[in-house]
Design an enzyme around this catalytic site. Structure first.
Site, PDB file in Angstrom:
ATOM      1  N   ASP A   1      -2.062  -3.018  -3.304  1.00 37.89           N
ATOM      2  CA  ASP A   1      -1.998  -2.999  -4.761  1.00 37.89           C
ATOM      3  C   ASP A   1      -3.399  -2.644  -5.266  1.00 37.89           C
ATOM      4  OD1 ASP A   1      -1.184  -3.711  -7.490  1.00 37.89           O
ATOM      5  OD2 ASP A   1      -2.366  -5.533  -7.161  1.00 37.89           O
ATOM      6  N   LEU A   2      -3.482  -2.164  -6.496  1.00 42.44           N
ATOM      7  CA  LEU A   2      -4.795  -1.779  -7.036  1.00 42.44           C
ATOM      8  C   LEU A   2      -5.428  -2.892  -7.869  1.00 42.44           C
ATOM      9  CD1 LEU A   2      -4.287   1.996  -7.993  1.00 42.44           C
ATOM     10  CD2 LEU A   2      -5.521   1.044  -6.036  1.00 42.44           C
TER      11      LEU A   2
ATOM     12  N   ASP B   1      -1.318  -9.464  -6.118  1.00 36.84           N
ATOM     13  CA  ASP B   1      -1.819 -10.581  -6.915  1.00 36.84           C
ATOM     14  C   ASP B   1      -0.932 -10.954  -8.096  1.00 36.84           C
ATOM     15  OD1 ASP B   1      -3.770  -9.458  -9.619  1.00 36.84           O
ATOM     16  OD2 ASP B   1      -2.606  -8.133  -8.335  1.00 36.84           O
TER      17      ASP B   1
ATOM     18  N   ASN C   1       4.495  -8.247 -10.181  1.00 33.81           N
ATOM     19  CA  ASN C   1       5.093  -6.995  -9.717  1.00 33.81           C
ATOM     20  C   ASN C   1       4.897  -6.788  -8.213  1.00 33.81           C
ATOM     21  OD1 ASN C   1       2.346  -6.431  -9.843  1.00 33.81           O
ATOM     22  ND2 ASN C   1       2.620  -4.358 -10.622  1.00 33.81           N
TER      23      ASN C   1
END
Length: 272
Positions: free
Chosen positions: A9-10, A217, A220
């Site tokens: 994830d970003l 985190d 989603n």
């Protein structure tokens, strides 16, 4: 060491709070790739807001954007991409619901084509949108194609009420909240999530579930963290994700990805 598929994830995960990849984490990810592991980005962001990080890591892999509503390969257009947009009628119902509630703004995206209901410098900076790539004006008139996603920017105190109203469309849409400091609700077609994209990519590379490592985190990331054989919640993750994850690492500000990969895959020990 058998090769693993590493999904990143970003925001709040690979990226620091300043929206950069730290040198320590970058070096560890690059060493993992040198050792034969497969690294992919799985994000709620659109392609245009994630491709710079893809290039920074020198990736040659497919990417999951819009929480799974777009699964594609930025460097290989022959790859079997999947685009799963919302129906236009559903989109207009959602837009109407938001306008009745009185949100700050609404943005719709058709892949990388952007439609913004009202001109707003703040929302354009949040969504990394350039003036020349955006149509500004009444969404009910301008949006004529099935959108990949709808992004809603409500007042913070209206978030829960909005999400409760969106639940009325649960059979047609999934909605998720972006992490702090952005109070943004993202809407995609029902059934779309990062695990859908990760499963497609894992099958493509013939990597079994037990060798899939996923970091996240926020809400989603639920499906992806649950799907991965090695689901890892960041130290700064919401409590619900920590409860679901098989592992918890340090925060995005403490190089949590680097620390976990170094320990789990012995990345830096192998590099010596």
């Amino acid at each position: 060491m058998e090769r693993h598929l590493i999904a990143l994830d970003l925001d709040g995960t690979l990226l620091t709070d300043n929206k950069v990849i730290s040198e320590k984490t970058k070096n560890t990810v690059l060493k993992a790739m040198e050792q034969g592991h497969i690294v992919v980005i799985a994000t709620g962001r659109p392609h245009r807001a994630s491709i710079d990080y893809y290039h920074e890591l020198g990736l040659e892999t497919p990417m999951v954007n819009f929480n799974g509503a777009l699964i594609h390969h930025p460097k290989d257009h022959r790859w079997d991409a999947i685009h799963s947009p919302l129906g236009i009628r559903t989109a207009h119902k959602i837009i109407h619901t938001c306008q009745e509630l009185g949100v700050k703004n609404i943005l719709a995206e058709v892949k990388d084509d952007v439609y913004l209901d009202q001109y707003d410098e703040e929302i354009m900076s949040i969504f990394q949108t350039k003036n020349d790539s955006i149509t500004v004006g009444r969404l009910q008139s301008n949006l004529k194609e099935d959108p990949t996603s709808i992004l809603i920017h409500p007042e913070e105190e209206k978030i829960q009420k909005l999400r409760d109203q969106l639940d009325d469309h649960a059979s047609l849409i999934d909605h998720r909240k972006w992490g702090a400091p952005w109070h943004v609700i993202e809407i995609v077609r029902a059934g779309m999530n990062k695990a859908v994209g990760l499963d497609k990519i894992a099958r493509y590379f013939h990597v079994p579930n037990e060798r899939i490592i996923a970091f996240g985190d926020e809400d989603n990331d639920f499906e992806m963290i649950d799907y991965a054989g090695v689901g890892v919640a960041m130290g700064n993750a919401i409590n619900e994700l920590k409860d679901l994850a098989k592992h918890i690492t340090y925060t995005n500000e403490e190089d949590g990805i680097s620390v976990f990969l170094d320990d789990y895959l012995k990345i830096n020990k192998r590099a010596i």
